[in-house]
Scaffold this active site. Structure first.
Site, PDB file in Angstrom:
ATOM      1  N   HIS A   1      64.995  96.028  26.142  1.00  0.00           N
ATOM      2  CA  HIS A   1      63.817  96.381  25.351  1.00  0.00           C
ATOM      3  C   HIS A   1      63.694  97.886  25.131  1.00  0.00           C
ATOM      4  CE1 HIS A   1      62.145  92.625  27.517  1.00  0.00           C
ATOM      5  NE2 HIS A   1      62.703  92.249  26.382  1.00  0.00           N
TER       6      HIS A   1
ATOM      7  N   LYS B   1      60.675 105.940  31.082  1.00  0.00           N
ATOM      8  CA  LYS B   1      60.225 105.067  32.170  1.00  0.00           C
ATOM      9  C   LYS B   1      60.763 105.546  33.504  1.00  0.00           C
ATOM     10  CE  LYS B   1      60.243 100.956  29.249  1.00  0.00           C
ATOM     11  NZ  LYS B   1      60.887  99.643  29.021  1.00  0.00           N
TER      12      LYS B   1
ATOM     13  N   TYR C   1      57.060  99.908  36.869  1.00  0.00           N
ATOM     14  CA  TYR C   1      57.501 101.048  36.082  1.00  0.00           C
ATOM     15  C   TYR C   1      56.332 101.829  35.518  1.00  0.00           C
ATOM     16  CZ  TYR C   1      57.601  97.346  32.434  1.00  0.00           C
ATOM     17  OH  TYR C   1      57.318  96.289  31.601  1.00  0.00           O
TER      18      TYR C   1
ATOM     19  N   ASP D   1      63.396  87.112  23.981  1.00  0.00           N
ATOM     20  CA  ASP D   1      64.659  87.804  24.281  1.00  0.00           C
ATOM     21  C   ASP D   1      65.860  87.047  23.734  1.00  0.00           C
ATOM     22  OD1 ASP D   1      63.230  89.795  25.467  1.00  0.00           O
ATOM     23  OD2 ASP D   1      63.881  89.375  27.518  1.00  0.00           O
TER      24      ASP D   1
END
Length: 182
Positions: free
Chosen positions: A61, A71, A131, A169
Site C-alpha cells: 500500500h 511511516k 505504525y 488487495d
C-alpha cells in the site's frame, strides 16, 4: 537508540536500548529529538494498529501525493516480515525492496520515507503491528501494488497461494500495470 542505514537510501532500522532485570524490561520506543538528529525532522500525526493472524499478507500500500506518508513501523506482538518497495522514479534503488523481520523479541522498528509501497506478512500465530504516519490517511489517495508482482522478486515468507489477503488487495494491479505517482 541505534539508527542503522539500509541499502535503500532513506530507509532505516531502529534498534532500541533495552534495560532488563528481574522485573521485566524497559525501552524508549520513540524520541522525537533522537529521530530528528539521526534520520530527519519528521512530524508524526497519526498512529495506527492492526492485529492479524498467521499467513495474513497486507499490502503493498501507499498514499498518493499530496497525501503520501512516511511511516515508522514495528511489531509489538508476534512476528512479521515487513517489506518496503522504492517507488521513487529518480532513485537509484527504484523498484527494489527491503524485507526485514520485525518482532516483539527483536523490538526493531523500520522507518519508511514517503515514496514507498509498504506491506507485511505475518509469520507468527498472531501479530500486532503498529505504525506512526507523518500524514493523515486520505481514502481518495489510496494506491497499491499486487504482492503477486513477479518483477519485484519479493521472497514472501508464506505460501502466497495460501495467503490470507483482503478482497481489495487481491484487486491491486501488478507492478508492470500500476500508475506510479512518485
Amino acid at each position: 537508540m541505534e539508527f542503522i542505514e539500509t541499502e535503500i537510501e532513506g530507509v532505516y532500522l531502529i534498534r532500541p536500548r533495552v534495560f532488563e532485570d528481574a522485573r521485566g524490561y524497559f525501552f524508549e520506543s520513540f524520541s522525537q529529538q533522537e529521530f530528528d538528529k539521526n534520520i530527519a525532522p519528521v512530524r508524526f500525526v497519526q498512529d495506527n494498529q492492526s492485529r492479524s493472524s498467521r499467513r495474513v499478507v497486507r499490502g503493498l500500500h501507499f498514499q498518493r501525493p499530496p497525501h503520501a506518508q512516511a511511516k515508522l513501523v514495528r511489531c509489538t506482538r508476534g512476528s512479521v516480515v515487513d517489506v518496503a518497495v522504492d517507488l521513487r522514479k529518480t532513485s537509484p534503488t527504484f523498484g527494489r525492496h527491503i524485507a526485514v523481520e520485525l518482532s516483539e523479541e527483536n523490538r526493531l522498528q523500520l522507518f519508511i520515507p514517503r515514496g514507498f509501497a509498504h506491506g507485511f506478512a505475518v509469520v507468527s500465530d498472531e501479530a500486532v503491528f503498529e505504525y506512526k504516519c507523518d500524514n493523515y490517511y486520505a481514502p481518495q489517495s489510496e494506491g497499491g501494488i499486487s504482492i503477486l508482482s513477479p518483477e519485484l522478486k519479493i521472497d514472501w515468507p508464506v505460501c502466497i497461494a495460501d495467503a490470507n489477503l483482503s478482497p481489495k488487495d487481491l484487486m491491486l494491479p501488478l507492478w508492470k500495470d500500476f500508475d506510479n505517482p512518485f
